[in-house]
Design a protein around this motif. Structure first.
Motif, PDB file in Angstrom:
ATOM      1  N   ARG A  66      15.558  -1.911   8.446  1.00 12.49           N
ATOM      2  CA  ARG A  66      14.460  -2.597   7.597  1.00 12.49           C
ATOM      3  C   ARG A  66      13.258  -1.801   7.712  1.00 12.49           C
ATOM      4  NH1 ARG A  66      13.775  -9.045   6.621  1.00 12.49           N
ATOM      5  NH2 ARG A  66      16.043  -8.780   6.437  1.00 12.49           N
ATOM      6  N   LEU A  67      12.684  -1.438   6.717  1.00 10.04           N
ATOM      7  CA  LEU A  67      11.555  -0.569   6.663  1.00 10.04           C
ATOM      8  C   LEU A  67      10.413  -0.915   5.474  1.00 10.04           C
ATOM      9  CD1 LEU A  67      10.626   2.541   7.569  1.00 10.04           C
ATOM     10  CD2 LEU A  67      11.446   3.241   5.244  1.00 10.04           C
ATOM     11  N   TRP A  68       9.078  -0.782   6.550  1.00 11.95           N
ATOM     12  CA  TRP A  68       7.993  -1.210   5.772  1.00 11.95           C
ATOM     13  C   TRP A  68       7.044   0.249   5.498  1.00 11.95           C
ATOM     14  CZ3 TRP A  68      10.286  -4.609   8.623  1.00 11.95           C
ATOM     15  CH2 TRP A  68      10.493  -6.001   8.275  1.00 11.95           C
ATOM     16  N   LEU A  69       6.914   0.352   4.303  1.00 13.34           N
ATOM     17  CA  LEU A  69       6.100   1.874   4.192  1.00 13.34           C
ATOM     18  C   LEU A  69       4.734   1.248   3.523  1.00 13.34           C
ATOM     19  CD1 LEU A  69       8.538   3.892   2.159  1.00 13.34           C
ATOM     20  CD2 LEU A  69       7.833   4.176   4.531  1.00 13.34           C
ATOM     21  N   SER A  70       3.456   2.025   4.091  1.00 13.62           N
ATOM     22  CA  SER A  70       2.406   1.775   3.290  1.00 13.62           C
ATOM     23  C   SER A  70       2.258   1.799   1.802  1.00 13.62           C
ATOM     24  CB  SER A  70       1.231   2.300   3.964  1.00 13.62           C
ATOM     25  OG  SER A  70       1.405   3.751   3.743  1.00 13.62           O
ATOM     26  N   ALA A  71       1.121   1.507   1.061  1.00 15.27           N
ATOM     27  CA  ALA A  71       1.293   1.364  -0.358  1.00 15.27           C
ATOM     28  C   ALA A  71       1.521   2.852  -0.818  1.00 15.27           C
ATOM     29  CB  ALA A  71       0.073   0.963  -0.854  1.00 15.27           C
ATOM     30  N   ASP A  72       0.925   3.923  -0.470  1.00 13.84           N
ATOM     31  CA  ASP A  72       0.965   5.166  -0.876  1.00 13.84           C
ATOM     32  C   ASP A  72       2.434   5.697  -0.934  1.00 13.84           C
ATOM     33  OD1 ASP A  72      -0.963   6.427  -2.651  1.00 13.84           O
ATOM     34  OD2 ASP A  72      -1.308   7.826  -1.195  1.00 13.84           O
ATOM     35  N   PRO A  73       3.118   5.973   0.392  1.00 15.27           N
ATOM     36  CA  PRO A  73       4.331   6.232   0.329  1.00 15.27           C
ATOM     37  C   PRO A  73       5.458   5.347  -0.539  1.00 15.27           C
ATOM     38  CG  PRO A  73       3.508   6.376   2.610  1.00 15.27           C
ATOM     39  CD  PRO A  73       2.592   5.841   1.717  1.00 15.27           C
ATOM     40  N   SER A  74       5.076   4.161  -0.419  1.00 15.65           N
ATOM     41  CA  SER A  74       5.933   3.125  -1.286  1.00 15.65           C
ATOM     42  C   SER A  74       6.130   3.532  -2.636  1.00 15.65           C
ATOM     43  CB  SER A  74       5.670   1.865  -0.838  1.00 15.65           C
ATOM     44  OG  SER A  74       6.397   0.915  -1.630  1.00 15.65           O
TER      45      SER A  74
END
Length: 57
Positions: free
Chosen positions: A8-16
């Motif tokens: 499970r991976l959470w990315l910040s807004a920009d990379p997402s």
């Protein structure tokens, strides 16, 4: 036994946003795009990571 990893991976807004944009342009799901990026990643002797230019498919 299957060789793989589930994460499970959470990315910040920009990379997402970048990942979703790339996925949309290639017709892939974001997780498929990320898997292809990881497949293209190489580590040199110093531990630096590089990703060669490639076209997701």
């Amino acid at each position: 036994m299957r060789d793989g990893l589930t994460a499970r991976l959470w990315l910040s807004a920009d990379p997402s946003r970048q990942l979703r944009t790339i996925a949309a342009r290639t017709g892939l799901r974001p997780e498929q795009t990320l898997a292809q990026i990881v497949d293209q990643t190489r580590m040199d002797d110093t531990g630096a990571l590089t990703v060669d230019t490639f076209t997701p498919h």
